[in-house]
Design a protein around this motif. Sequence first.
Motif, short mmCIF file in Angstrom:
data_model
loop_
_atom_site.label_atom_id
_atom_site.label_comp_id
_atom_site.label_asym_id
_atom_site.label_seq_id
_atom_site.Cartn_x
_atom_site.Cartn_y
_atom_site.Cartn_z
N PHE A 75 0.83 -1.20 0.00
CA PHE A 75 0.00 0.00 0.00
C PHE A 75 0.87 1.25 0.00
O PHE A 75 0.40 2.33 -0.36
CB PHE A 75 -0.94 0.00 1.20
CG PHE A 75 -1.98 -1.08 1.13
CD1 PHE A 75 -3.03 -0.97 0.25
CD2 PHE A 75 -1.89 -2.21 1.93
CE1 PHE A 75 -4.00 -1.96 0.17
CE2 PHE A 75 -2.86 -3.20 1.85
CZ PHE A 75 -3.91 -3.08 0.97
N SER A 81 -1.37 2.95 -4.73
CA SER A 81 -2.34 3.65 -3.89
C SER A 81 -3.27 4.52 -4.72
O SER A 81 -4.48 4.56 -4.47
CB SER A 81 -1.61 4.50 -2.85
OG SER A 81 -0.89 3.68 -1.95
N GLU A 82 -2.72 5.22 -5.71
CA GLU A 82 -3.55 6.05 -6.59
C GLU A 82 -4.49 5.18 -7.44
O GLU A 82 -5.66 5.51 -7.64
CB GLU A 82 -2.66 6.89 -7.51
CG GLU A 82 -2.08 8.12 -6.85
CD GLU A 82 -3.17 9.13 -6.51
OE1 GLU A 82 -3.95 9.51 -7.39
OE2 GLU A 82 -3.23 9.54 -5.32
N LEU A 84 -5.61 2.25 -6.67
CA LEU A 84 -6.61 1.70 -5.76
C LEU A 84 -7.69 2.75 -5.45
O LEU A 84 -8.88 2.43 -5.39
CB LEU A 84 -5.93 1.25 -4.47
CG LEU A 84 -6.66 0.27 -3.57
CD1 LEU A 84 -6.95 -1.02 -4.31
CD2 LEU A 84 -5.82 0.00 -2.33
N SER A 85 -7.27 3.99 -5.26
CA SER A 85 -8.23 5.07 -5.00
C SER A 85 -9.22 5.21 -6.14
O SER A 85 -10.41 5.44 -5.91
CB SER A 85 -7.50 6.39 -4.77
OG SER A 85 -6.70 6.35 -3.61
N GLY A 86 -8.71 5.08 -7.36
CA GLY A 86 -9.60 5.17 -8.52
C GLY A 86 -10.66 4.09 -8.52
O GLY A 86 -11.83 4.34 -8.86
N VAL A 88 -11.82 2.36 -5.77
CA VAL A 88 -12.73 2.52 -4.64
C VAL A 88 -13.70 3.68 -4.86
O VAL A 88 -14.90 3.56 -4.57
CB VAL A 88 -11.92 2.72 -3.34
CG1 VAL A 88 -12.83 3.07 -2.18
CG2 VAL A 88 -11.11 1.45 -3.02
N GLU A 89 -13.20 4.79 -5.36
CA GLU A 89 -14.07 5.95 -5.58
C GLU A 89 -15.14 5.65 -6.62
O GLU A 89 -16.29 6.10 -6.49
CB GLU A 89 -13.23 7.15 -6.01
CG GLU A 89 -12.39 7.73 -4.89
CD GLU A 89 -11.42 8.79 -5.37
OE1 GLU A 89 -11.54 9.21 -6.54
OE2 GLU A 89 -10.54 9.20 -4.58
N TYR A 90 -14.79 4.87 -7.63
CA TYR A 90 -15.78 4.56 -8.67
C TYR A 90 -16.84 3.59 -8.14
O TYR A 90 -18.04 3.84 -8.29
CB TYR A 90 -15.11 3.96 -9.90
CG TYR A 90 -16.09 3.73 -11.02
CD1 TYR A 90 -16.40 4.75 -11.92
CD2 TYR A 90 -16.75 2.51 -11.18
CE1 TYR A 90 -17.32 4.56 -12.93
CE2 TYR A 90 -17.67 2.31 -12.18
CZ TYR A 90 -17.95 3.34 -13.06
OH TYR A 90 -18.88 3.15 -14.05
N SER A 298 -5.09 6.90 -11.13
CA SER A 298 -6.47 6.92 -10.63
C SER A 298 -7.46 6.64 -11.76
O SER A 298 -8.42 5.88 -11.58
CB SER A 298 -6.76 8.26 -9.97
OG SER A 298 -8.08 8.30 -9.48
N SER A 302 -10.23 3.60 -12.17
CA SER A 302 -11.65 3.83 -12.48
C SER A 302 -12.09 3.03 -13.70
O SER A 302 -13.19 2.47 -13.74
CB SER A 302 -11.91 5.32 -12.73
OG SER A 302 -11.65 6.07 -11.57
#
Length: 343
Positions: A75, A81-82, A84-86, A88-90, A298, A302
Amino acid sequence: MPVTLKDISQRVGKSVPTVSRALAGFEDISPKTREMVQRVAAEMGYEPNITARNLQKQRTDTLALILPSANTLRFSDPFFSEFLSGIVEYIAQFGYDLNISSTDSEDERNTYLKHLRSRRFDGFIVVRTQRQDARIDLLREHDVPFVAFGQTEDDNDFHLVDEDGRYGVRQVVDHLVELGHTRLACIAEPTNLTKSQHRVEGFIEGLAAHNIPFDPTLVVETHFRQRSGRQAANLLLDRAELPTALVACNDLLALGAMRAVQERGLRVGQDISVTGFDDILLSEYANPALTTVHQPASKMGSLVAQMLLNQIDGKPIEQKQVIIKPSIIIRKSTGVPTIKGGE
């Protein structure tokens, strides 16, 4: 006490099955009744039973991402990390959760089988694809929805998102040759990974395009972190004939290589040029700032998530494979060579 369907049915004067179908949005319930039931449920603070709802629709609203090994992906990796953020946010927009677990490479197949048999996941995200990838073979065999972040060496007839690593590294080589470099070395991630192999191939192809002979001893295969980049760079800087440019296959390796160069009293961007790949935030704030290859981490996350949810929902997918063209970001870690190889 939690509000139940029976409580709502008593309030609105409708049967429990009618209330249940109204809350689920079934079209056989009149719009007027649906609106009334949903309004009253909200006023009463009703919270649906997620487990029961998922059993009814045969969905879990959960995706699985199994990290290949605790030693290969962390992580703390800024690019991951970026990415993964893409994801989770989607998926959060659609009420999905992401379950992340890890496995040892020796027990990878059993870990996937355990997840498949649990029936707790609607789909899988595969990362760090290998040239020969048993994970993808297994998921295809079981005919479950999945999207890979990366390609394999053979049949890529599955849903995937990837970057054109060959193209990205060729841009780096073009840039260095234009500056006057002719003795380039490459610091590579493990080449059992497809993305690493593609980047090394881009390095070789870039040299060939400029009629520079390829010296396989100037390619050092190592791991992923700064320490690995530093160690690999030291091996290359110990050579009698010094390379004037170090092409690292990720930014963390490049940052480690820069440290090795500076520890020898050499100037990054003047005596030795160093390049990376990924364009993590640290690359812009390195000293000097790192020339690298940008890819939108990110956004790629997504895209993976969107492709997987569309697959789960049976929606049409315009592109089964999305390959993104990265672009070079030129900063201060590269410059015209001021020393000759061997000096």
